[in-house]
Scaffold this active site. Structure first.
Site, short mmCIF file in Angstrom:
data_model
loop_
_atom_site.label_atom_id
_atom_site.label_comp_id
_atom_site.label_asym_id
_atom_site.label_seq_id
_atom_site.Cartn_x
_atom_site.Cartn_y
_atom_site.Cartn_z
N ASP A 86 57.97 25.07 81.12
CA ASP A 86 58.50 24.03 80.25
C ASP A 86 58.36 24.46 78.80
O ASP A 86 57.71 25.46 78.49
CB ASP A 86 57.79 22.69 80.49
CG ASP A 86 56.28 22.84 80.54
OD1 ASP A 86 55.72 23.55 79.68
OD2 ASP A 86 55.64 22.25 81.44
N ASP A 117 57.55 23.03 74.74
CA ASP A 117 57.00 21.99 73.88
C ASP A 117 57.45 22.23 72.45
O ASP A 117 57.59 23.38 72.01
CB ASP A 117 55.47 21.97 73.94
CG ASP A 117 54.95 21.62 75.33
OD1 ASP A 117 55.68 20.96 76.09
OD2 ASP A 117 53.82 22.03 75.66
N ASP A 171 43.89 24.76 71.37
CA ASP A 171 42.77 25.29 72.13
C ASP A 171 42.55 26.79 71.96
O ASP A 171 41.48 27.23 71.54
CB ASP A 171 42.90 24.93 73.62
CG ASP A 171 44.26 25.27 74.20
OD1 ASP A 171 45.07 25.93 73.51
OD2 ASP A 171 44.53 24.89 75.35
#
Length: 454
Positions: A71, A73, A150
């Site tokens: 996917d 983002d 992260d």
């Protein structure tokens, strides 16, 4: 002490104001054509409306590694309400993190607003007693957004309009060195979200990267914080790990980092038993093969395999106490799933699939009379038979059992009748005694007969 505090404050400010490294397409080679149509459209729509917008995260990382992203983002300086106003087909979701799903036909792009670093401002953030963030919707600049992500390789911002990558945290260097490094102080980041430890293991295994020493060092001592993660979120992360196409490597990495204990209840026990480990690893290898071949994978089948030897042990224990096989199986399944539910919320639909696969293992043992013919009518025959073959291949069952059922499924009715095994001595008498105890054949059947009629 004051000097250290001032140094910390000013160094943090310096990092936040650091200009990004601009990496041109001539160096990284990622052209806009490789970005999904919906992600390009989302960036274009926001940029035309006067906002900044970039493809960010795992999609950029994977494309740079010549992997196919699942996917895409997008990150922007527009608020969720502003994004929603630009795109008619969009919806604002989330509570912990407010996001916007932008829809283009069947494709969906998750769009987030740049976020500020974690602070003690209670108006935007809520933490539990362990320091885990429960809510974080403080918006900020792009530089701040990069610092709060992260891992460095996940903080690369790609602009489809210019085909440039903006790098605030030396993510390109880490990507080229195949090094997974957490952004910021590792202990603090793991405390904010313990799932990052699981994610570090999953990404390192999937991307074949080495964990940076500073990223790895705190994991063993902080592993117990995973116990504070909600069961539903833990299940979601475990599912990503197990369906990554690198499940075997992930499980081995979990063991190496000491994260498997208590994660999936009893998984640590299973992996310390030769037969259990052989069966589980074989199931994971088959899953990896299917994922890499882009074939469908059943989460119910996978979790049934992971917990099978605990069900088997509980089933045998119940039968040793004198409980009949089918009621003993139901008791064992409920017991194991009850323990599992205390740590990880397995959706009901998967739990139902798991039970059907487990119960079919008893039915496969019945190779006389009409029972084998009824087995062929089960909607879970294919998955249950694959499970049976795993048991045979791992050495838990004689290979002859799987071969018999393979032939039985492909045989004619006449051939099937000749293949049936003799009924065990006393089986008919046992059924008659059970009927008499229950008030005769006209009343309710035994549990085993109910299963056969289903």
């Amino acid at each position: 002490m004051i000097k250290k505090l001032l140094d910390k404050v000013f160094s943090r400010g310096a990092k936040a104001s650091r200009a990004p490294t601009v990496v041109p397409v001539s160096r990284h080679g990622l052209t806009r054509e490789r970005i999904s149509r919906c992600a390009r459209r989302t960036c274009e729509g926001l940029q035309e409306a006067g906002y900044e917008a970039y493809v960010v995260g795992g999609a950029v990382r994977d494309l740079l590694l010549d992997l196919e992203p699942k996917d895409f983002d997008v990150a922007t300086d527009a608020t969720p309400e502003q994004v929603h106003a630009v795109f008619r087909r969009s919806r604002i979701i989330g509570r912990r993190f407010r996001l916007v799903h932008v829809l283009c036909g069947q494709e969906m792009v998750e769009t987030s607003t740049f976020r500020a670093p974690h602070s003690d401002d209670a108006t935007h953030q809520v933490k539990d007693e362990h320091g885990r963030l429960l809510r974080d919707n403080a918006f900020g600049t792009q530089q701040e957004d990069a610092l709060r992500r992260d891992f460095t390789v996940n903080a690369l911002y790609y602009n489809p309009a210019t085909e440039e990558i903006l790098d605030f945290v030396d993510g390109m260097k880490d990507l080229e060195a195949r090094r997974l490094r957490i952004i910021g102080e590792a202990r603090s980041r793991y405390r904010e979200d313990p799932v990052r430890m699981l994610r570090a293991v999953r990404l390192a295994a999937k991307l074949r990267m080495d964990l940076d020493p500073g990223t790895r060092a705190p994991i063993p001592e902080m592993a117990e914080l995973v116990q504070n993660v909600p069961g539903a979120r833990l299940f979601e992360e475990m599912l990503k790990l197990l369906l990554s196409g690198h499940a075997v490597a992930c499980i081995r990495q979990l063991r190496a980092e000491g994260l498997h204990h208590g994660l999936l209840p009893m998984l640590d026990v299973i992996l310390e038993q030769p037969m259990g480990e052989r069966f589980v690893m074989l199931a994971l290898e088959r899953t990896d093969e299917r994922v890499r071949a882009d074939k469908t994978v059943s989460p119910g089948f996978l979790f049934a395999a992971l917990l099978w030897h605990e069900v088997l042990a509980a089933w045998n224990a119940a039968q040793a106490r004198g409980v009949a096989p089918v009621p003993a199986m139901h008791e064992a399944m409920d017991q194991v799933l009850s323990v599992q539910a205390e740590r990880m919320s397995v959706p009901r639909r998967f739990g139902t699939d798991m039970k059907e696969i487990w119960l079919m293992q008893w039915r496969f043992a019945q190779r006389s009379g009409k029972r084998p013919f009824r087995v062929l009518e089960s909607p879970k025959l294919r998955a249950s038979f694959d499970f049976l073959l795993l048991r045979c291949e791992s050495g838990e069952l004689d290979a002859e059992v799987g071969q018999w059922w393979e032939r039985f499924q492909n045989a004619s009715d006449e051939e099937r009748s000749r293949m049936l095994l003799p009924a065990p001595k006393g089986a008919g008498a046992g059924r008659k005694r059970r009927r008499r105890r229950q008030g005769g054949a006209g009343e309710s059947s035994s549990a085993a007969e109910q299963v056969e009629q289903s």
